[in-house]
Design a protein around this motif. Structure first.
Motif: not given
Length: 189
Positions: A1, A4, A21, A24-26, A29, A69
């Motif tokens: 991983m 950021e 990634q 998928k990761q954000y 959210r 983010t």
């Protein structure tokens, strides 16, 4: 991983795995944040899809960021506001918009105290706050953003963020004091 910044820089360099990634990761959210601003889930999904398409197509023109983010939530907010304006061409958008929030602390209190009435009261107190105050509490305590990051995200000054946060605290405390008395009574039994 990857961290950021490293993940973002790999994406900017055209790395499809880094892009996947990030998506998928954000995306969840972004969806959660978007649904707090807009009750139309389809609009939120369309905005997120458009954001990721635009990101990929314009990656050569994007700048580096230390907070993916923050960047993606800012894109989400901007996109939703822009799309709502298109959908509501003749209606003026109010400065005080819808923002729904449910903090994880409610679940923890239910688990710790096994008292649904307390959690319902906390939720009720939070939901009585104006939308901007709820949004600031969400960004500060759920997303762990700094006051400066919140100010940039909400397009207001840092002083305004501070003032709204203080008002939220004051409003919450005014309603919370009677609840604290109930908690002490409950815990002393």
């Amino acid at each position: 991983m990857y961290k950021e910044k490293e993940l973002w820089d790999r994406f900017l360099g055209g790395d499809e795995v880094a892009y996947a990634q990030i998506l998928k990761q954000y995306s969840d959210r972004m969806f959660g944040y978007g649904c707090r601003m807009c009750s139309d889930e389809d609009l939120v999904k369309d905005c997120i899809q458009e954001i990721f398409l635009t990101l990929w197509n314009n990656k050569a023109n994007l700048s580096s960021t230390d907070s993916i983010t923050w960047y993606l939530l800012k894109c989400t907010k901007t996109s939703i506001i822009r799309e709502q304006k298109k959908w509501l061409k003749n209606e003026e958008l109010a400065d005080e918009y819808f923002f729904d929030v449910e903090f994880d602390i409610e679940t923890k209190i239910i688990a710790d105290l096994d008292n649904l009435k307390v959690a319902d009261k906390i939720k009720s107190i939070i939901n009585q706050l104006p939308p901007r105050q709820k949004e600031i509490l969400y960004l500060r305590f759920y997303e762990n953003f700094t006051l400066t990051e919140i100010a940039k995200l909400m397009d207001i000054s840092s002083q305004s963020v501070y003032n709204l946060l203080q008002k939220a605290y004051k409003n919450f405390r005014a309603e919370w004091l009677p609840l604290v008395a109930v908690l002490f009574k409950f815990l002393s039994v």
